[in-house]
Design a protein around this motif. Structure first.
Motif, PDB file in Angstrom:
ATOM      1  N   GLY A 116      55.200  30.241  -1.884  1.00 13.49           N
ATOM      2  CA  GLY A 116      55.071  30.174  -3.336  1.00 13.49           C
ATOM      3  C   GLY A 116      55.072  31.592  -3.868  1.00 13.49           C
ATOM      4  O   GLY A 116      56.077  32.280  -3.815  1.00 13.49           O
ATOM      5  N   LEU A 117      53.924  32.034  -4.374  1.00 17.39           N
ATOM      6  CA  LEU A 117      53.801  33.416  -4.824  1.00 17.39           C
ATOM      7  C   LEU A 117      54.042  34.338  -3.634  1.00 17.39           C
ATOM      8  O   LEU A 117      54.622  35.407  -3.746  1.00 17.39           O
ATOM      9  N   VAL A 118      53.543  33.893  -2.487  1.00 16.52           N
ATOM     10  CA  VAL A 118      53.722  34.614  -1.231  1.00 16.52           C
ATOM     11  C   VAL A 118      53.726  33.520  -0.165  1.00 16.52           C
ATOM     12  O   VAL A 118      53.798  32.327  -0.508  1.00 16.52           O
ATOM     13  N   HIS A 119      53.656  33.873   1.107  1.00 10.51           N
ATOM     14  CA  HIS A 119      53.588  32.862   2.157  1.00 10.51           C
ATOM     15  C   HIS A 119      52.131  32.510   2.430  1.00 10.51           C
ATOM     16  O   HIS A 119      51.225  33.265   2.063  1.00 10.51           O
ATOM     17  N   PRO A 120      51.886  31.379   3.099  1.00  4.41           N
ATOM     18  CA  PRO A 120      50.499  31.048   3.444  1.00  4.41           C
ATOM     19  C   PRO A 120      49.863  32.147   4.301  1.00  4.41           C
ATOM     20  O   PRO A 120      50.555  32.835   5.054  1.00  4.41           O
ATOM     21  N   GLU A 121      48.573  32.291   4.156  1.00  2.00           N
ATOM     22  CA  GLU A 121      47.774  33.203   4.995  1.00  2.00           C
ATOM     23  C   GLU A 121      46.579  32.407   5.496  1.00  2.00           C
ATOM     24  O   GLU A 121      45.418  32.730   5.227  1.00  2.00           O
ATOM     25  N   MET A 122      46.905  31.326   6.245  1.00  3.50           N
ATOM     26  CA  MET A 122      45.877  30.335   6.578  1.00  3.50           C
ATOM     27  C   MET A 122      44.715  30.923   7.369  1.00  3.50           C
ATOM     28  O   MET A 122      43.602  30.403   7.319  1.00  3.50           O
ATOM     29  N   GLY A 123      44.962  31.993   8.123  1.00  6.33           N
ATOM     30  CA  GLY A 123      43.908  32.593   8.930  1.00  6.33           C
ATOM     31  C   GLY A 123      42.751  33.140   8.109  1.00  6.33           C
ATOM     32  O   GLY A 123      41.683  33.404   8.654  1.00  6.33           O
ATOM     33  N   HIS A 124      42.955  33.271   6.796  1.00  5.97           N
ATOM     34  CA  HIS A 124      41.907  33.877   5.980  1.00  5.97           C
ATOM     35  C   HIS A 124      41.106  32.874   5.159  1.00  5.97           C
ATOM     36  O   HIS A 124      40.362  33.260   4.254  1.00  5.97           O
ATOM     37  N   VAL A 125      41.232  31.570   5.448  1.00 11.46           N
ATOM     38  CA  VAL A 125      40.326  30.605   4.812  1.00 11.46           C
ATOM     39  C   VAL A 125      38.907  30.870   5.314  1.00 11.46           C
ATOM     40  O   VAL A 125      38.705  31.508   6.355  1.00 11.46           O
ATOM     41  N   SER A 126      37.938  30.394   4.558  1.00  9.31           N
ATOM     42  CA  SER A 126      36.551  30.539   4.992  1.00  9.31           C
ATOM     43  C   SER A 126      36.173  29.367   5.894  1.00  9.31           C
ATOM     44  O   SER A 126      36.707  28.268   5.761  1.00  9.31           O
ATOM     45  N   VAL A 127      35.284  29.629   6.822  1.00  8.32           N
ATOM     46  CA  VAL A 127      34.701  28.566   7.650  1.00  8.32           C
ATOM     47  C   VAL A 127      33.195  28.815   7.708  1.00  8.32           C
ATOM     48  O   VAL A 127      32.758  29.966   7.705  1.00  8.32           O
ATOM     49  N   PRO A 128      32.398  27.752   7.756  1.00  6.49           N
ATOM     50  CA  PRO A 128      30.951  27.971   7.851  1.00  6.49           C
ATOM     51  C   PRO A 128      30.608  28.587   9.204  1.00  6.49           C
ATOM     52  O   PRO A 128      31.155  28.195  10.231  1.00  6.49           O
ATOM     53  N   ARG A 129      29.732  29.570   9.162  1.00  6.40           N
ATOM     54  CA  ARG A 129      29.269  30.185  10.407  1.00  6.40           C
ATOM     55  C   ARG A 129      28.499  29.143  11.227  1.00  6.40           C
ATOM     56  O   ARG A 129      27.702  28.377  10.708  1.00  6.40           O
ATOM     57  N   GLN A 130      28.769  29.108  12.527  1.00  4.05           N
ATOM     58  CA  GLN A 130      28.030  28.199  13.414  1.00  4.05           C
ATOM     59  C   GLN A 130      26.609  28.742  13.595  1.00  4.05           C
ATOM     60  O   GLN A 130      26.427  29.955  13.730  1.00  4.05           O
ATOM     61  N   PRO A 131      25.624  27.854  13.607  1.00  2.00           N
ATOM     62  CA  PRO A 131      24.222  28.318  13.607  1.00  2.00           C
ATOM     63  C   PRO A 131      23.845  29.173  14.825  1.00  2.00           C
ATOM     64  O   PRO A 131      22.969  30.028  14.717  1.00  2.00           O
ATOM     65  N   ASP A 132      24.546  28.974  15.938  1.00  2.00           N
ATOM     66  CA  ASP A 132      24.184  29.727  17.142  1.00  2.00           C
ATOM     67  C   ASP A 132      25.039  30.985  17.336  1.00  2.00           C
ATOM     68  O   ASP A 132      25.128  31.509  18.441  1.00  2.00           O
ATOM     69  N   ASP A 133      25.673  31.462  16.252  1.00  2.00           N
ATOM     70  CA  ASP A 133      26.637  32.564  16.397  1.00  2.00           C
ATOM     71  C   ASP A 133      26.289  33.749  15.500  1.00  2.00           C
ATOM     72  O   ASP A 133      26.537  33.716  14.302  1.00  2.00           O
TER      73      ASP A 133
END
Lengths: 291, 291
Positions: free
Chosen positions: A146-163
């Protein structure tokens, strides 16, 4: 005859042919500085040509908007020497043929959709989990941008509690790539490269949880019919089965689709390390029709 | 002559015409049980017909795969009485014309892309922030779906450090919709419906942070050229400017695109509460050409 290049951050794969079973020449060489590397690729195609058109599936970020004065450029990559390289333009000027141009992951997505693990899918996401996390997609036979290509690696994910690991992304710290790329695993568990195969079950489980968490976001935004996961990390033993088990928990029954928990929903590539270059042949084919 | 329906969870909007300036009849009525509501819509189109085709842009989840035996159905909605309703089929049988079929948000996305705030965009995301968070998209002129339609409201977002609210999504608890929908705001701040306009600056700021966090995931997966935000919550004073300010922090300079921090990147709809029904006219038009 068509040419294809997968221009990767560590190596270039150059190919001449028209599909996985019709490859007349292939060459791999390391990605050095732009002038040397581009010259080497041009020399390969001079020796194996003449070509009707060439496709280039490149590491990014890239300028893909046809109306931009910088169309065909690698834009702001951290890779030394490559920012602002007019990669598509260099090949167009040297070879005098139409050039197709897209990301390496959109190239791999196209190839897996046409000939590999995504044959017949209306929409396919291709992810590579290695030194980073990259994602491309094909929807109704066309690569997604679209405006650019996807950059899926930069979505947010919740931190795992043991990490406690802070994350390795220079932009976001603990985004998906920052928590689940190969370097993030190596930083946590003190191993690198090929040694990652020796990771403990707990490390593989942590990685599977992060991969599932990021995939959930991709799934809810794009609703793909098939997800193909390549890259070195995806080859870790037991990772894909663990990831498939976690996806059900992430989606939590919404929407309640049996297809999203079947083994074939998340699958390995079938074209191996030629996917990007083979996809570039499809970009070359498309460039021919757009003349 | 074309017909369009926005089949919403609280009201139906029925329209006859061919575009925003060519509407010959429109009627709104509450969504009651399926039999009563469908009958009322059919009666409207009998009175204002004959039609060449009808488009239906509906609340979901929906079955959109043409090869499914349940194509045209609302599938597993929590709305009492509506699960398993063959909505497109009911209109097709009663009116004997081609039926276009998609989600309400894909309908609104189509209309805003063709006539509204997204004119000329190669790719557009339409979000509605109200009783839930729904997202649709148009890419190269086509509404986005794959295995199913997007369910953007269910992406994950990091919990804000000053927010103890557990989230209101019955499936995920604290997903984007669970933390940032209208009911989630009302639960936290003890107000509802129209009174939300009186929210404090701190509440608007919290909402802007959550909206930016969810949009970041949409942006990195889809790379849209334009984002249009409708729904009651989007009308909160100062919310959109606060959201635009937060997006820059979420993206953290990657990729470094000026377009993603310009005001027009995230914008209000131009077609108001007729967007869904007008988009349904475009679904009707497409159904005509697919015969």
């Amino acid at each position: 005859m068509l040419g294809g290049i997968e221009a990767g951050g560590t190596k270039f794969v150059c190919i001449v042919g028209s599909g996985p079973d019709e490859v007349s020449a292939v060459e791999r060489f390391p990605t050095e500085d732009p002038a040397v590397t581009i010259e080497r690729a041009i020399d390969f195609f001079w020796r194996h040509g003449p070509l009707e058109s060439l496709g280039v599936a490149s590491f990014g970020p890239l300028e893909l908007r046809p109306d931009s004065p910088r169309y065909g450029y690698i834009t702001t990559t951290p890779k030394p020497g490559w920012s602002g390289t007019d990669l598509a333009g260099a090949f167009g000027r040297a070879l005098g043929i139409p050039i197709g141009w897209d990301t390496d992951v959109n190239g791999a997505a196209l190839a897996e959709w046409r000939w590999g693990a995504g044959r017949g899918a209306r929409s396919l996401v291709y992810l590579t989990i290695g030194t980073g996390i990259g994602g491309g997609a094909v929807i109704d036979g066309r690569p997604l941008h679209g405006l650019v290509h996807p950059e899926m690696g930069h979505v947010s994910v919740p931190r795992q509690p043991d990490d406690p690991f802070p994350g390795s992304c220079p932009f976001h710290g603990d985004c998906w790539e920052g928590l689940a790329s190969g370097p993030a695993l190596a930083d946590r568990f003190g191993r690198k490269g090929e040694e990652l195969g020796e990771l403990t079950a707990a490390a593989v489980d942590l990685e599977a949880r992060y991969l599932a968490a990021g995939l959930r976001n991709v799934i809810y935004v794009l609703a793909p019919e098939r997800i193909v996961i390549g890259g070195g990390i995806a080859e870790l033993p037991d990772l894909l089965p663990a990831l498939r088990r976690r996806i059900g928990a992430e989606l939590a029954g919404y929407p309640d689709l049996a297809e999203q928990t079947e083994d074939q929903f998340i699958t390995r590539p079938e074209l191996g390390d030629r996917a990007g270059a083979l996809g570039a042949l499809l970009l070359a084919e498309a460039a021919l029709h757009q003349r």
